[in-house]
Structures are given as structure tokens and as C-alpha cells.
Scaffold this motif. Structure first.
Motif, PDB file in Angstrom:
ATOM      1  N   VAL A 125       0.841  -1.200   0.000  1.00 27.26           N
ATOM      2  CA  VAL A 125       0.000   0.000   0.000  1.00 27.26           C
ATOM      3  C   VAL A 125       0.874   1.247   0.000  1.00 27.26           C
ATOM      4  CG1 VAL A 125      -1.789   1.270   1.223  1.00 27.26           C
ATOM      5  CG2 VAL A 125      -1.823  -1.236   1.248  1.00 27.26           C
ATOM      6  N   GLU A 126       0.674   2.075  -1.012  1.00 26.16           N
ATOM      7  CA  GLU A 126       1.408   3.340  -1.081  1.00 26.16           C
ATOM      8  C   GLU A 126       0.613   4.444  -0.396  1.00 26.16           C
ATOM      9  OE1 GLU A 126       2.366   4.319  -5.084  1.00 26.16           O
ATOM     10  OE2 GLU A 126       3.571   2.508  -5.431  1.00 26.16           O
ATOM     11  N   GLY A 127       1.330   5.358   0.230  1.00 24.34           N
ATOM     12  CA  GLY A 127       0.701   6.522   0.841  1.00 24.34           C
ATOM     13  C   GLY A 127       0.152   6.302   2.230  1.00 24.34           C
ATOM     14  N   VAL A 128       0.342   5.103   2.792  1.00 27.41           N
ATOM     15  CA  VAL A 128      -0.109   4.809   4.148  1.00 27.41           C
ATOM     16  C   VAL A 128       1.090   4.351   4.965  1.00 27.41           C
ATOM     17  CG1 VAL A 128      -1.608   3.426   5.611  1.00 27.41           C
ATOM     18  CG2 VAL A 128      -2.417   4.161   3.359  1.00 27.41           C
ATOM     19  N   GLU A 129       1.272   4.966   6.112  1.00 28.76           N
ATOM     20  CA  GLU A 129       2.409   4.636   6.975  1.00 28.76           C
ATOM     21  C   GLU A 129       1.911   4.197   8.354  1.00 28.76           C
ATOM     22  OE1 GLU A 129       5.992   6.906   9.435  1.00 28.76           O
ATOM     23  OE2 GLU A 129       4.949   7.953   7.796  1.00 28.76           O
ATOM     24  N   VAL A 130       2.399   3.044   8.806  1.00 34.29           N
ATOM     25  CA  VAL A 130       2.138   2.616  10.178  1.00 34.29           C
ATOM     26  C   VAL A 130       3.141   3.339  11.064  1.00 34.29           C
ATOM     27  CG1 VAL A 130       2.022   0.692  11.796  1.00 34.29           C
ATOM     28  CG2 VAL A 130       1.334   0.348   9.408  1.00 34.29           C
ATOM     29  N   SER A 131       2.685   4.412  11.723  1.00 35.96           N
ATOM     30  CA  SER A 131       3.615   5.249  12.477  1.00 35.96           C
ATOM     31  C   SER A 131       3.681   4.880  13.959  1.00 35.96           C
ATOM     32  CB  SER A 131       3.227   6.730  12.343  1.00 35.96           C
ATOM     33  OG  SER A 131       1.957   6.976  12.909  1.00 35.96           O
ATOM     34  N   ARG A 132       2.632   4.215  14.466  1.00 32.88           N
ATOM     35  CA  ARG A 132       2.612   3.822  15.873  1.00 32.88           C
ATOM     36  C   ARG A 132       2.018   2.423  16.006  1.00 32.88           C
ATOM     37  NH1 ARG A 132       5.010   6.807  20.225  1.00 32.88           N
ATOM     38  NH2 ARG A 132       4.906   9.015  19.698  1.00 32.88           N
ATOM     39  N   ILE A 133       2.559   1.653  16.951  1.00 34.57           N
ATOM     40  CA  ILE A 133       2.049   0.319  17.265  1.00 34.57           C
ATOM     41  C   ILE A 133       1.954   0.215  18.780  1.00 34.57           C
ATOM     42  CG2 ILE A 133       2.447  -2.170  17.151  1.00 34.57           C
ATOM     43  CD1 ILE A 133       4.116  -1.636  14.597  1.00 34.57           C
ATOM     44  N   LEU A 134       0.761  -0.106  19.276  1.00 36.01           N
ATOM     45  CA  LEU A 134       0.580  -0.286  20.720  1.00 36.01           C
ATOM     46  C   LEU A 134       0.918  -1.721  21.085  1.00 36.01           C
ATOM     47  CD1 LEU A 134      -0.483   1.170  23.325  1.00 36.01           C
ATOM     48  CD2 LEU A 134      -2.655  -0.030  22.891  1.00 36.01           C
ATOM     49  N   GLU A 135       1.830  -1.882  22.040  1.00 33.32           N
ATOM     50  CA  GLU A 135       2.220  -3.209  22.506  1.00 33.32           C
ATOM     51  C   GLU A 135       2.451  -3.190  24.009  1.00 33.32           C
ATOM     52  OE1 GLU A 135       2.499  -6.174  22.520  1.00 33.32           O
ATOM     53  OE2 GLU A 135       2.341  -6.946  20.492  1.00 33.32           O
ATOM     54  N   LEU A 136       2.595  -4.371  24.585  1.00 25.71           N
ATOM     55  CA  LEU A 136       2.868  -4.476  26.011  1.00 25.71           C
ATOM     56  C   LEU A 136       4.278  -3.975  26.318  1.00 25.71           C
ATOM     57  CD1 LEU A 136       1.337  -8.010  26.646  1.00 25.71           C
ATOM     58  CD2 LEU A 136       0.358  -5.796  27.282  1.00 25.71           C
ATOM     59  N   PRO A 137       4.497  -3.477  27.531  1.00 21.32           N
ATOM     60  CA  PRO A 137       5.794  -2.873  27.868  1.00 21.32           C
ATOM     61  C   PRO A 137       6.996  -3.785  27.631  1.00 21.32           C
ATOM     62  CG  PRO A 137       4.179  -2.372  29.565  1.00 21.32           C
ATOM     63  CD  PRO A 137       3.532  -3.359  28.647  1.00 21.32           C
ATOM     64  N   ASP A 138       6.810  -5.097  27.799  1.00 19.52           N
ATOM     65  CA  ASP A 138       7.934  -6.016  27.634  1.00 19.52           C
ATOM     66  C   ASP A 138       8.080  -6.528  26.205  1.00 19.52           C
ATOM     67  OD1 ASP A 138       5.604  -7.464  27.703  1.00 19.52           O
ATOM     68  OD2 ASP A 138       6.444  -9.151  28.833  1.00 19.52           O
ATOM     69  N   ARG A 139       7.314  -5.927  25.267  1.00 21.14           N
ATOM     70  CA  ARG A 139       7.376  -6.373  23.873  1.00 21.14           C
ATOM     71  C   ARG A 139       7.690  -5.230  22.917  1.00 21.14           C
ATOM     72  NH1 ARG A 139       1.996 -10.296  23.525  1.00 21.14           N
ATOM     73  NH2 ARG A 139       2.573 -11.726  25.230  1.00 21.14           N
ATOM     74  N   LEU A 140       8.309  -4.201  23.402  1.00 15.42           N
ATOM     75  CA  LEU A 140       8.605  -3.026  22.566  1.00 15.42           C
ATOM     76  C   LEU A 140       9.875  -3.279  21.772  1.00 15.42           C
ATOM     77  CD1 LEU A 140       7.724  -0.191  25.132  1.00 15.42           C
ATOM     78  CD2 LEU A 140       6.227  -1.385  23.509  1.00 15.42           C
ATOM     79  N   THR A 141       9.718  -4.023  20.676  1.00 18.95           N
ATOM     80  CA  THR A 141      10.866  -4.442  19.870  1.00 18.95           C
ATOM     81  C   THR A 141      11.048  -3.623  18.603  1.00 18.95           C
ATOM     82  OG1 THR A 141       9.483  -6.073  18.749  1.00 18.95           O
ATOM     83  CG2 THR A 141      10.676  -6.801  20.720  1.00 18.95           C
ATOM     84  N   ASP A 142      10.214  -2.610  18.418  1.00 20.31           N
ATOM     85  CA  ASP A 142      10.230  -1.803  17.191  1.00 20.31           C
ATOM     86  C   ASP A 142      10.161  -0.341  17.618  1.00 20.31           C
ATOM     87  OD1 ASP A 142       8.902  -0.271  14.917  1.00 20.31           O
ATOM     88  OD2 ASP A 142       9.027  -2.238  13.963  1.00 20.31           O
ATOM     89  N   PRO A 143      10.917   0.546  16.943  1.00 24.77           N
ATOM     90  CA  PRO A 143      10.898   1.961  17.341  1.00 24.77           C
ATOM     91  C   PRO A 143       9.524   2.616  17.212  1.00 24.77           C
ATOM     92  CG  PRO A 143      12.112   1.643  15.284  1.00 24.77           C
ATOM     93  CD  PRO A 143      11.902   0.280  15.873  1.00 24.77           C
ATOM     94  N   ARG A 144       8.633   2.027  16.453  1.00 25.40           N
ATOM     95  CA  ARG A 144       7.281   2.577  16.308  1.00 25.40           C
ATOM     96  C   ARG A 144       6.392   2.221  17.497  1.00 25.40           C
ATOM     97  NH1 ARG A 144       5.592  -0.268  10.882  1.00 25.40           N
ATOM     98  NH2 ARG A 144       6.584  -1.972  12.063  1.00 25.40           N
ATOM     99  N   MET A 145       6.844   1.306  18.333  1.00 23.33           N
ATOM    100  CA  MET A 145       5.997   0.769  19.398  1.00 23.33           C
ATOM    101  C   MET A 145       5.964   1.657  20.631  1.00 23.33           C
ATOM    102  SD  MET A 145       6.771  -3.331  19.233  1.00 23.33           S
ATOM    103  CE  MET A 145       6.166  -4.325  17.863  1.00 23.33           C
TER     104      MET A 145
END
Length: 384
Positions: A23-43
Motif C-alpha cells: 500500500v502506497e501513501g499509508v504509513e504505520v507510524s505507531r504500534i501499541l504493545e505491552l511494555p515487555d514487547r517493545l521491539t520496534d521503534p514505532r511501538m
């Protein structure tokens, strides 16, 4: 356009993958996750970070369960952010509340992925509703139970053996109750009925699953030219509606009887279009992710679904009646007429209850289960 995803499990990862790769033009900028699973800078583990971000216009909820999903969806809608969700349990329980808040906040509520996986079931209902009244909906809406029944028929295997194989293949959860007891189909039936009938359908509909289905039951119905499928069914008329989830004995030549493996088949009947059927994969990371991304694309293109639920409709169980077969070793009280000798199944008897509502049949079956927990019940589909 920037979006946020709540939850990065099987479905959330599928959405992230499809959006990133296709998909062009759509960015996943934030991901909600549990505190012990923050493995991505977007999280982030703080939902408020998403609500307070003015660049995020759409929230994709893939968490499952009732809470905190309900609170997060309401907070997002209240903040004027549109919501896409695959969470059938929370939508079935709070559909009217979500619609009211979305309308008040001029936000969109997108629920395609709650029903039918990759099948465009909700979109098709909404499209049909532009012209027609929909008199009924029905369908095989759970891939796990369809896989179990199909495998029992094809392989001549017992229920427990096939269930274990479904769990090994990932079709069934470790606790399969939501699938085999009909809860998953109940949620989907409530949602689809609410959209199709322009009302907020109650969750208090009769639900019977396939937990006690045996190979002998399938053989009995096959000898009568029938096959058993777990169906969600709903009908409406004259400002009233009825719905139920239960095993239904359908003709062997019907499309429903021939749906294989973990596929789904959903049906609607409209005033002018007649009967329409929709077939495809009803679950899984990529089919469900595909349905979510279709909703994301609709939002990006300015297409907002409208649900007209302002006119309450009365729940009337008399609209949905069938003949029912109950197989049991216990006694079936003759509060309704039945043929005492439908057939013998091993040491059990199969009783035929004629022309009763799904609600009455369910009440009778619950009483039978108290005496014989291995009993089984199925409605007999009417032939057109």
C-alpha cells in the motif's frame, strides 16, 4: 496518511506487512504493545501517545477481547479518529455504542474484518441495503468448525481426533470453546444481522455448538441425504427479527454441504437481487489482514460506512422455526409434538421435534443435556 495499530499479534503483524509491502501513501507510524514487547521503534505501551498524536487519523484495533479494546475504541472515536477493527467480540457487544459515538464525532467505524475474514461480507450487505430490504442472512462463518465436520466426513474420524489435528494445524485454539460452542459464530451473526436489518441485535440469541457431534450422527443424516454444518441464521419482517446459531442438517447437494476445510460461505436474500452467496477464506492472518487493509483504503479514499440503527426492532423468536432432531439416551419431554422414532443411533434414540422455534429447541436441548451431556441437536434446513 499515518495510522496506528493496536496489537502486534498474528492479525496486527499481517496488517503491518500488507500495508508496508503493498500500500502506497499509508504509513504505520505507531504500534501499541505491552511494555515487555517493545521491539520496534514505532511501538509504545501508552495508548495516550496515539490519541494525542494529531498526525494519526486512523486507529486499527487488532487486540481482541472486550477490555481494554472497548475503552480504546471509544477513546479514539471520541477524539475524532476513525477506527478499523477485526474484534468481533467487542463489536457484537458494543455495536450501537460505537455507531453512536462515531456519528457524534464524525468519525468512521470500519468492521469488515469482524465477519468472514477475507470475504467482503459486511461491504456486500451494505451494498445490497442501498436498494433492497434483506429478509435473511445465514452462513458457515467459522472455519474451525467447518474443518472439523468436513474432516470427520472425509476421513471417517471421531470428533476428538479431528479437533486435535485442527489444533496442530493452527485452525483451532488450545481452548476451542469459542469455536465449537458457537460463540464466534454468535458474534458474527449479531454483527451481520445488525448491519443487514438496520438495528442493534441482542446478544441473547439461542446458541448451540457441535461439541457433542459424533460420526454416528453424521452417518445418520447422510443416510437421509443430509450433511451437518454449524450455521448462523437470522431473519426479519414487519419490524421484527430473530436469530440463532446451531448445527443445521442441509441437503448433500447444497453448496453449504460442500464447503471444504476451513472455508466460509455467507448468504443474504434481498428484495430484488434474490439470493447471493459469498465464499472464501474466513480466517487467518493474511485474509483478515486483507479485509482490514481494504477498510484502511476505503478510509483513505473518503468512503465512510453508514449504519442506520435508529429504529429499534423487536426480537421475535417465532420468525425462525424448523424441525429439530435430538439424539440422546435421555427422555425428551413431549412439550412439543415429535416423532418418537426418527431413528436409533447406537444405544441412543433420535427424536424429531416438528415446527418449533430455535429458542424452544434450545431450551429443550439444554434440559436434555442435563440428563445426557453427550446429546446432540440439529435443525433440519427447509428445502426450497
Amino acid at each position: 496518511m499515518k495510522i496506528a495499530i493496536l496489537g502486534h499479534g498474528v492479525v496486527g503483524r499481517g496488517v503491518d506487512r500488507i500495508v508496508t509491502e503493498r500500500v502506497e501513501g499509508v504509513e504505520v507510524s505507531r504500534i501499541l504493545e505491552l511494555p515487555d514487547r517493545l521491539t520496534d521503534p514505532r511501538m509504545t505501551s501508552n495508548f495516550q501517545d496515539i490519541v494525542d498524536d494529531p498526525e494519526i487519523s486512523l486507529v486499527v484495533e487488532c487486540m481482541g477481547g472486550i477490555e481494554p479494546a472497548h475503552t480504546f475504541i471509544m477513546d479514539a472515536l471520541s477524539a475524532g479518529k476513525s477506527v478499523v477493527t477485526s474484534n468481533k467480540a467487542v463489536v457484537a457487544e458494543h455495536f450501537g455504542e460505537f455507531v453512536s459515538q462515531a456519528n457524534f464525532s464524525h468519525a468512521g467505524l470500519y468492521i469488515e474484518a469482524t465477519c468472514g475474514g477475507g470475504i467482503p461480507w459486511i461491504a456486500s450487505i451494505l451494498k445490497a441495503r442501498r436498494i433492497d430490504d434483506i429478509s435473511s442472512i445465514s452462513g458457515i462463518m467459522n472455519g474451525t468448525t467447518n474443518y472439523i465436520v468436513d474432516a470427520m466426513v472425509r476421513e471417517g474420524a471421531d470428533f476428538d481426533v479431528v479437533l486435535a489435528e485442527a489444533q496442530r494445524l493452527g485452525y483451532a485454539e488450545r481452548d476451542p470453546s469459542a469455536d465449537i460452542d458457537g460463540i464466534d459464530v454468535r458474534n458474527k451473526t449479531i454483527i451481520a444481522s445488525s448491519v443487514a436489518f438496520d438495528t442493534t441485535c441482542t446478544g441473547s440469541i439461542p446458541v448451540t455448538g457441535i461439541r457433542t457431534l459424533t460420526k454416528a450422527d453424521l452417518d445418520l443424516f447422510e443416510s437421509r441425504g443430509l450433511s451437518v454444518k454449524l450455521l448462523g441464521r437470522a431473519v426479519q419482517g414487519d419490524g421484527r427479527y430473530a436469530a440463532a446459531v446451531e448445527p443445521v442438517a442441509v441437503p448433500l447437494r447444497s453448496l453449504e454441504a460442500n464447503v471444504p476445510s476451513n472455508f466460509n460461505l455467507c448468504t443474504l436474500v434481498g428484495t430484488t437481487v434474490g439470493e447471493l452467496k459469498f465464499y472464501g477464506q474466513g480466517a487467518g492472518s493474511l485474509p483478515t489482514g486483507n479485509a482490514i487493509v481494504q477498510d484502511i483504503l476505503d478510509f483513505s479514499e473518503g468512503r465512510v460506512p453508514h449504519y442506520d440503527i435508529d429504529t429499534p426492532k423487536q426480537y421475535d423468536p417465532t420468525l425462525l422455526t424448523s424441525d429439530y432432531v435430538i439424539r440422546t439416551s435421555s427422555y425428551v419431554e413431549d412439550s412439543e409434538p415429535y416423532a418418537e422414532d426418527f431413528e436409533f443411533v447406537g444405544g441412543d434414540r433420535a427424536f424429531l421435534l416438528r415446527g418449533i422455534t430455535a429458542e424452544k429447541a434450545h431450551e429443550a436441548f439444554v434440559n436434555v443435556l442435563d440428563q445426557d451431556p453427550s446429546s446432540f441437536m440439529a435443525a433440519i434446513a427447509r428445502e426450497d
